[in-house]
Motif scaffolding. Structure first.
Motif, PDB file in Angstrom:
ATOM      1  N   TYR A 116      -2.423 -19.515 106.954  1.00  0.00           N
ATOM      2  CA  TYR A 116      -2.635 -18.738 105.729  1.00  0.00           C
ATOM      3  C   TYR A 116      -4.119 -18.671 105.394  1.00  0.00           C
ATOM      4  O   TYR A 116      -4.889 -19.565 105.723  1.00  0.00           O
ATOM      5  N   VAL A 117      -4.501 -17.576 104.732  1.00  0.00           N
ATOM      6  CA  VAL A 117      -5.886 -17.374 104.306  1.00  0.00           C
ATOM      7  C   VAL A 117      -5.879 -17.170 102.800  1.00  0.00           C
ATOM      8  O   VAL A 117      -5.079 -16.387 102.279  1.00  0.00           O
ATOM      9  N   VAL A 137      -3.471 -14.924  98.292  1.00  0.00           N
ATOM     10  CA  VAL A 137      -3.079 -15.620  99.515  1.00  0.00           C
ATOM     11  C   VAL A 137      -2.470 -14.606 100.481  1.00  0.00           C
ATOM     12  O   VAL A 137      -1.629 -13.794 100.088  1.00  0.00           O
ATOM     13  N   PHE A 138      -2.884 -14.678 101.745  1.00  0.00           N
ATOM     14  CA  PHE A 138      -2.393 -13.814 102.816  1.00  0.00           C
ATOM     15  C   PHE A 138      -2.035 -14.696 104.003  1.00  0.00           C
ATOM     16  O   PHE A 138      -2.512 -15.818 104.120  1.00  0.00           O
ATOM     17  N   THR A 139      -1.225 -14.151 104.917  1.00  0.00           N
ATOM     18  CA  THR A 139      -1.066 -14.828 106.204  1.00  0.00           C
ATOM     19  C   THR A 139      -2.291 -14.481 107.038  1.00  0.00           C
ATOM     20  O   THR A 139      -3.026 -13.531 106.722  1.00  0.00           O
ATOM     21  N   ALA A 140      -2.526 -15.210 108.098  1.00  0.00           N
ATOM     22  CA  ALA A 140      -3.675 -14.941 108.964  1.00  0.00           C
ATOM     23  C   ALA A 140      -3.578 -13.567 109.627  1.00  0.00           C
ATOM     24  O   ALA A 140      -4.586 -13.009 110.047  1.00  0.00           O
ATOM     25  N   THR A 141      -2.361 -13.007 109.683  1.00  0.00           N
ATOM     26  CA  THR A 141      -2.190 -11.670 110.258  1.00  0.00           C
ATOM     27  C   THR A 141      -2.368 -10.567 109.222  1.00  0.00           C
ATOM     28  O   THR A 141      -2.232  -9.396 109.537  1.00  0.00           O
ATOM     29  N   GLY A 142      -2.665 -10.951 107.961  1.00  0.00           N
ATOM     30  CA  GLY A 142      -2.931  -9.968 106.923  1.00  0.00           C
ATOM     31  C   GLY A 142      -1.761  -9.647 106.020  1.00  0.00           C
ATOM     32  O   GLY A 142      -1.885  -8.821 105.123  1.00  0.00           O
ATOM     33  N   GLU A 143      -0.618 -10.282 106.214  1.00  0.00           N
ATOM     34  CA  GLU A 143       0.547 -10.031 105.354  1.00  0.00           C
ATOM     35  C   GLU A 143       0.299 -10.639 103.984  1.00  0.00           C
ATOM     36  O   GLU A 143      -0.111 -11.788 103.845  1.00  0.00           O
ATOM     37  N   TRP A 144       0.565  -9.859 102.949  1.00  0.00           N
ATOM     38  CA  TRP A 144       0.387 -10.321 101.573  1.00  0.00           C
ATOM     39  C   TRP A 144       1.429 -11.380 101.246  1.00  0.00           C
ATOM     40  O   TRP A 144       2.617 -11.194 101.491  1.00  0.00           O
ATOM     41  N   GLY A 166      10.788 -17.907 106.207  1.00  0.00           N
ATOM     42  CA  GLY A 166      10.835 -18.759 107.402  1.00  0.00           C
ATOM     43  C   GLY A 166       9.429 -19.188 107.774  1.00  0.00           C
ATOM     44  O   GLY A 166       8.451 -18.531 107.441  1.00  0.00           O
ATOM     45  N   SER A 167       9.297 -20.267 108.472  1.00  0.00           N
ATOM     46  CA  SER A 167       7.978 -20.803 108.799  1.00  0.00           C
ATOM     47  C   SER A 167       7.316 -20.043 109.949  1.00  0.00           C
ATOM     48  O   SER A 167       6.172 -20.291 110.260  1.00  0.00           O
ATOM     49  N   GLY A 168       8.004 -19.112 110.546  1.00  0.00           N
ATOM     50  CA  GLY A 168       7.443 -18.367 111.675  1.00  0.00           C
ATOM     51  C   GLY A 168       6.642 -17.167 111.270  1.00  0.00           C
ATOM     52  O   GLY A 168       6.025 -16.529 112.091  1.00  0.00           O
ATOM     53  N   SER A 169       6.577 -16.793 109.981  1.00  0.00           N
ATOM     54  CA  SER A 169       5.835 -15.579 109.598  1.00  0.00           C
ATOM     55  C   SER A 169       4.400 -15.843 109.277  1.00  0.00           C
ATOM     56  O   SER A 169       3.911 -16.888 109.252  1.00  0.00           O
TER      57      SER A 169
END
Length: 169
Positions: A116-117, A137-144, A166-169
């Motif tokens: 996460y970023v 907060v975003f995922t490292a892939t840019g998902e909000w 899930g912990s895979g996103s």
């Protein structure tokens, strides 16, 4: 018009070229403004048409200097008769400078929490009442993911996101 002595920093526009006489070189220099933060984004660049007859500078220009290099030049400048032509700068010293540091945008800091970023001190939409301490907060892939109410709530928001998605996103 009398020549003016000048020392300026600027970027080499294109690959310097040999001049018309032996041991000379020409290049264009885009002025590096000392007050870039105060300038309008659409302000035109100041360009100097530069030349040198110094063999050491000529050699450096033709063998080492690349387009985009930041250089400091000293010399004399003459304004040509045509008002739309760039000023002519006869270079007597040239120094290649280190690239300037990349500016920090509004004191924004990115931090990683695993995959996460988080964005600290980011400009936020003032139409939404999310609180002054809210942290995007975003995922490292840019998902909000969402806004954490405060820096202390980041891990709670990440935990909720992983339970829902899930912990895979």
């Amino acid at each position: 018009m009398n020549p003016t002595h000048l020392a300026v920093d600027g970027y080499v526009e294109a690959i310097p070229t040999p001049g018309t006489d032996q041991g000379t070189a020409t290049f264009e220099l885009i002025l590096f403004p000392s007050n870039a933060d105060d300038m309008a984004p659409d302000a035109p660049d100041t360009v100097f048409a530069c030349s040198t007859a110094d063999p050491a500078i000529t050699d450096m220009l033709l063998t080492e200097v690349q387009p985009g290099d930041l250089v400091r030049v000293c010399g004399t400048v003459d304004q040509p008769e045509a008002s739309d032509a760039p000023a002519r700068l006869t270079v007597c010293t040239l120094e290649v400078l280190p690239a300037p540091p990349v500016p920090v945008l509004h004191d924004m800091v990115l931090d990683r929490y695993g995959k996460y970023v988080v964005v600290f001190n980011a400009d936020t939409d003032t139409d939404i009442d999310i609180g002054a301490d809210a942290v995007p907060v975003f995922t490292a892939t840019g998902e909000w993911v969402g806004h954490a109410a405060s820096p202390d709530a980041i891990e709670v928001l990440i935990d909720i996101h992983e339970r829902v998605h899930g912990s895979g996103s």
